[in-house]
Motif scaffolding. Structure first.
Motif, PDB file in Angstrom:
ATOM      1  N   PHE A  68       1.183  -0.964  -0.208  1.00 49.78           N
ATOM      2  CA  PHE A  68       0.192   0.003  -0.051  1.00 49.78           C
ATOM      3  C   PHE A  68       0.970   1.319   0.210  1.00 49.78           C
ATOM      4  N   PHE A  69       0.614   2.122  -0.105  1.00 47.09           N
ATOM      5  CA  PHE A  69       1.079   3.575  -0.405  1.00 47.09           C
ATOM      6  C   PHE A  69       0.718   4.575   0.735  1.00 47.09           C
ATOM      7  N   LEU A  70       1.150   5.343   1.272  1.00 44.07           N
ATOM      8  CA  LEU A  70       0.921   6.822   2.147  1.00 44.07           C
ATOM      9  C   LEU A  70       0.142   7.391   1.646  1.00 44.07           C
ATOM     10  N   ARG A  71      -0.637   8.602   1.404  1.00 41.90           N
ATOM     11  CA  ARG A  71      -1.708   9.512   0.786  1.00 41.90           C
ATOM     12  C   ARG A  71      -0.410  10.364   0.275  1.00 41.90           C
ATOM     13  N   HIS A  72       1.098  10.593   0.511  1.00 42.00           N
ATOM     14  CA  HIS A  72       1.671  11.377  -0.091  1.00 42.00           C
ATOM     15  C   HIS A  72       2.346  10.886  -0.849  1.00 42.00           C
ATOM     16  N   GLU A  73       2.414   9.778  -0.780  1.00 43.34           N
ATOM     17  CA  GLU A  73       3.089   8.410  -1.662  1.00 43.34           C
ATOM     18  C   GLU A  73       1.561   7.696  -3.264  1.00 43.34           C
ATOM     19  N   ALA A  74       1.547   8.583  -3.426  1.00 44.25           N
ATOM     20  CA  ALA A  74      -0.057   8.041  -3.874  1.00 44.25           C
ATOM     21  C   ALA A  74       0.227   8.225  -5.254  1.00 44.25           C
ATOM     22  N   ARG A 134      11.070  -6.279   7.382  1.00 43.20           N
ATOM     23  CA  ARG A 134      12.448  -8.184   7.595  1.00 43.20           C
ATOM     24  C   ARG A 134      13.011  -7.665   9.076  1.00 43.20           C
ATOM     25  N   GLY A 135      13.094  -6.686   8.947  1.00 40.92           N
ATOM     26  CA  GLY A 135      13.954  -6.026   9.946  1.00 40.92           C
ATOM     27  C   GLY A 135      15.237  -5.851   9.746  1.00 40.92           C
ATOM     28  N   ILE A 136      15.542  -5.054   8.601  1.00 41.55           N
ATOM     29  CA  ILE A 136      17.075  -5.068   8.091  1.00 41.55           C
ATOM     30  C   ILE A 136      17.563  -3.630   7.689  1.00 41.55           C
ATOM     31  N   GLY A 137      16.881  -2.596   8.527  1.00 43.73           N
ATOM     32  CA  GLY A 137      16.611  -1.258   8.070  1.00 43.73           C
ATOM     33  C   GLY A 137      15.653  -0.162   8.996  1.00 43.73           C
ATOM     34  N   VAL A 138      15.776   0.898   9.011  1.00 38.74           N
ATOM     35  CA  VAL A 138      14.541   2.220   9.303  1.00 38.74           C
ATOM     36  C   VAL A 138      14.626   3.336   7.696  1.00 38.74           C
ATOM     37  N   GLN A 139      13.011   3.071   8.431  1.00 40.88           N
ATOM     38  CA  GLN A 139      12.898   4.358   7.378  1.00 40.88           C
ATOM     39  C   GLN A 139      13.549   6.271   8.000  1.00 40.88           C
ATOM     40  N   VAL A 140      14.068   7.271   7.249  1.00 41.27           N
ATOM     41  CA  VAL A 140      14.015   7.922   8.072  1.00 41.27           C
ATOM     42  C   VAL A 140      12.251   8.895   7.613  1.00 41.27           C
ATOM     43  N   ALA A 141      12.263   9.293   9.002  1.00 41.75           N
ATOM     44  CA  ALA A 141      10.766   9.598   9.337  1.00 41.75           C
ATOM     45  C   ALA A 141      10.824  10.351   7.956  1.00 41.75           C
ATOM     46  N   ARG A 142       9.665  10.726   7.560  1.00 45.96           N
ATOM     47  CA  ARG A 142       9.053  11.830   6.990  1.00 45.96           C
ATOM     48  C   ARG A 142       7.472  12.359   7.647  1.00 45.96           C
ATOM     49  N   ASP A 143       7.056  13.664   7.062  1.00 45.21           N
ATOM     50  CA  ASP A 143       6.146  14.204   7.317  1.00 45.21           C
ATOM     51  C   ASP A 143       5.090  13.502   6.798  1.00 45.21           C
ATOM     52  N   GLU A 144       3.448  13.693   7.362  1.00 48.63           N
ATOM     53  CA  GLU A 144       3.118  12.573   6.996  1.00 48.63           C
ATOM     54  C   GLU A 144       1.977  13.029   5.865  1.00 48.63           C
ATOM     55  N   ASN A 145       1.397  13.907   5.969  1.00 49.02           N
ATOM     56  CA  ASN A 145       1.015  14.995   5.470  1.00 49.02           C
ATOM     57  C   ASN A 145       1.928  15.422   3.586  1.00 49.02           C
ATOM     58  N   ASP A 146       2.586  15.687   3.523  1.00 47.75           N
ATOM     59  CA  ASP A 146       3.601  15.887   2.346  1.00 47.75           C
ATOM     60  C   ASP A 146       5.215  15.322   2.223  1.00 47.75           C
ATOM     61  N   GLY A 147       5.772  13.994   2.919  1.00 43.93           N
ATOM     62  CA  GLY A 147       6.255  13.388   2.837  1.00 43.93           C
ATOM     63  C   GLY A 147       7.911  14.447   2.783  1.00 43.93           C
ATOM     64  N   SER A 148       7.901  15.190   3.341  1.00 45.08           N
ATOM     65  CA  SER A 148       9.368  16.172   3.731  1.00 45.08           C
ATOM     66  C   SER A 148      10.141  15.384   4.991  1.00 45.08           C
ATOM     67  N   ASP A 198      13.619  15.863   7.197  1.00 44.77           N
ATOM     68  CA  ASP A 198      14.735  16.843   7.618  1.00 44.77           C
ATOM     69  C   ASP A 198      16.064  16.091   8.181  1.00 44.77           C
ATOM     70  N   ARG A 199      17.181  17.431   8.592  1.00 43.47           N
ATOM     71  CA  ARG A 199      18.478  16.946   9.290  1.00 43.47           C
ATOM     72  C   ARG A 199      18.181  15.633   9.902  1.00 43.47           C
ATOM     73  N   ASP A 200      16.819  16.179  11.127  1.00 43.01           N
ATOM     74  CA  ASP A 200      16.846  15.275  11.960  1.00 43.01           C
ATOM     75  C   ASP A 200      16.449  14.182  11.807  1.00 43.01           C
ATOM     76  N   GLY A 201      15.650  13.829  11.115  1.00 43.71           N
ATOM     77  CA  GLY A 201      15.228  12.446  11.012  1.00 43.71           C
ATOM     78  C   GLY A 201      16.342  11.724  10.502  1.00 43.71           C
ATOM     79  N   VAL A 202      17.374  12.736   9.051  1.00 44.58           N
ATOM     80  CA  VAL A 202      18.166  11.771   8.606  1.00 44.58           C
ATOM     81  C   VAL A 202      19.616  11.253   9.649  1.00 44.58           C
ATOM     82  N   ALA A 203      19.616  12.187  10.697  1.00 50.01           N
ATOM     83  CA  ALA A 203      20.668  11.699  11.736  1.00 50.01           C
ATOM     84  C   ALA A 203      19.881  10.957  12.284  1.00 50.01           C
ATOM     85  N   VAL A 204      19.147  10.246  12.768  1.00 51.62           N
ATOM     86  CA  VAL A 204      18.433   9.995  13.714  1.00 51.62           C
ATOM     87  C   VAL A 204      18.404   7.986  13.359  1.00 51.62           C
ATOM     88  N   ALA A 205      18.238   8.240  11.929  1.00 48.80           N
ATOM     89  CA  ALA A 205      18.056   6.691  11.345  1.00 48.80           C
ATOM     90  C   ALA A 205      19.763   6.364  11.207  1.00 48.80           C
TER      91      ALA A 205
END
Length: 483
Positions: free
Chosen positions: A194-200, A413-427, A429-436
């Motif tokens: 499935f896709f999230l709304r900002h991906e669809a 599958r537990g082989i990695g993590v996604q960079v966090a994105r804004d649920e509305n527009d998919g953007s 930020d640097r903090d999400g990249v650093a955390v991942a």
């Protein structure tokens, strides 16, 4: 397993197949088609790879021992108003010109028909033509010479099932982006399809006619309907229940090709040194000086729609993450300029632990290097498959088409993590990249990802098993030989 027969010079072995392959004009399609071609040629089949002159010139070299069984036939792409004169692939045009490239590709119908007629007249009627999702006009041409067509989907089988055939979409219509944010009713399995709304938005757009005058959905549905076999770049180990479901859904055999992991690059892929020897690529020399498993390799493909803001936030996220990195930052599709600019002072501040490379990098060698500990990727299926080969955990930053769905499947599958994105527009930020990045490279959780990734490698990347998929594919193709 049976030994593969050897191809006679200039054609197939005595009992080999004559196969024509014709990929869509994107290197993300042409390279898997070439890998499939090499596997078939290695087993004594004669393969003809059809594309445009400039695309054929840009393909990687074929090993000498396969040259007798694999030939390349150029077809001249007709001009189309609005399409740059030298544009022959999606790498040559910005995203808003890709539909014009499809229109130009449709103009290859007459040259392909002439090529096929000449082959039949010369006594080399193909046993099969292997087409791509967009070639809805090829099966009618092939039918004139009683040549069957197979569809090779470079995608994982779950995404092909998500697209679904015409009859399934008619029974359960999906017309708005929101309709694609849940698994389709024809996939009864627990699923990440499935896709999230900002991906669809993009997939809803495939239902509408475009500058080529034919929607992508209509192209795909016609190819589903007219081909006798569907092949997916995947395997049962990755998708254990999906091929049976897909065969039922498409009402014809759907079979895996295996993952078609690219063969190791030849030494002459690299530039010559002044002394006449082969120079080791500079990024590999840099990796030689880094501690084991300390570097995250960053590459987002050639066609991810990166904005200047995306590049800015990714750069600052790598800086905040505090780990060593090798970032391959290429030119956006259709541009002669490297993506950017990078944040002011970024390269100076990170020079001691990071490298930004704007030229060609031997990706397989970089991923295989002992200093590489993880892969920050857009999750294109080809790149994801390459990560399997070396057991690398993933930091995932998907953008378009099937990549968000692949990222969700790999996270499951537990082989990695996604960079966090804004649920509305998919953007992001640097903090999400650093955390991942830190979750995978620094924190204890990273050891779990690495363990899971090695288990997946041991399950999937088994050469004998992958070769068996090609053998089984041949067995599907062979009954149509000389029919």
């Amino acid at each position: 397993m049976e030994a593969a027969p050897t191809a006679a010079a200039g054609g197939a072995a005595e009992d080999g197949l004559e196969v024509v392959v014709f990929p869509w004009l994107a290197f993300g399609h042409m390279i898997p088609f070439l890998e499939l071609s090499k596997r078939l040629a290695a087993r004594g089949n004669a393969v003809t790879f059809v594309s445009t002159p400039r695309n054929l010139a840009r393909l990687p070299p074929v090993p000498a021992h396969l040259s007798a069984g694999l030939r390349f036939v150029p077809l001249q792409l007709p001009p189309v108003e609005g399409l740059p004169e030298d544009a022959e692939s999606t790498a040559d045009v910005p995203a808003d010109k890709i539909e014009l490239l499809k229109k130009a590709m449709d103009g290859l119908a007459a040259p392909l028909a002439a090529f096929l007629a000449d082959a039949v007249a010369a006594g080399r009627r193909p046993d099969w033509i292997v087409v791509d999702f967009c070639h809805h006009w090829v099966p009618p041409i092939a039918d004139q010479h009683e040549v069957p067509c197979a569809l090779f989907q470079i995608l994982h089988a779950a995404f092909v099932a998500f697209l679904g055939p015409r009859w399934a979409n008619a029974a359960h219509p999906r017309t708005e982006p929101e309709h694609f944010t849940v698994p389709p009713k024809w996939i009864p399995l627990p699923s990440t399809t499935f896709f999230l709304r900002h991906e669809a938005d993009w997939i809803a757009g495939t239902l509408r006619a475009n500058a080529s005058d034919v929607s992508d959905a209509e192209r795909t549905w016609q190819v589903f309907e007219r081909c006798r076999l569907v092949i997916c770049r995947s395997c049962h180990e990755l998708e254990p229940r999906m091929f049976a479901l897909l065969s039922d859904l498409l009402r014809k055999p759907a079979v895996p090709s295996g993952i078609l992991l690219p063969l190791p690059e030849a030494p002459d892929d690299h530039r010559q040194s002044g002394s006449g020897g082969v120079a080791r690529h500079q990024v590999l020399r840099w990796l030689d000086d880094q501690p084991p498993k300390s570097v995250i390799y960053v590459a987002l493909g050639g066609e991810a729609p990166l904005t200047p803001e995306n590049i800015h936030e990714l750069a600052l996220g790598l800086e905040l993450g505090g780990v060593r990195f090798l970032w391959v930052l290429g030119k956006p599709a259709g541009s002669k300029k490297v993506a950017g600019p990078l944040p002011a002072g970024f390269e100076e501040r990170t020079r001691a632990r990071g490298v930004v490379c704007t030229g060609w990098v031997p990706q397989m060698k970089a991923l295989a290097h002992g200093a590489t500990g993880a892969f920050l990727t857009h999750c294109g299926w080809g790149s994801t498959i390459e990560s399997f080969a070396f057991g690398l955990p993933l930091v995932m930053l998907p953008f378009i088409i099937d990549t968000p769905m692949i990222a969700r499947a790999m996270a499951w599958r537990g082989i990695g993590v996604q960079v966090a994105r804004d649920e509305n527009d998919g953007s992001f930020d640097r903090d999400g990249v650093a955390v991942a990045v830190r979750r995978v490279m620094v924190e204890d959780e990273g050891k779990v990802f690495a363990t899971n990734t090695m288990k997946l490698k041991e399950l999937v990347v088994v050469e004998g098993r992958q070769e068996q998929y090609i053998h089984q594919l041949e067995e599907h193709l062979r009954p149509y030989k000389d029919v």
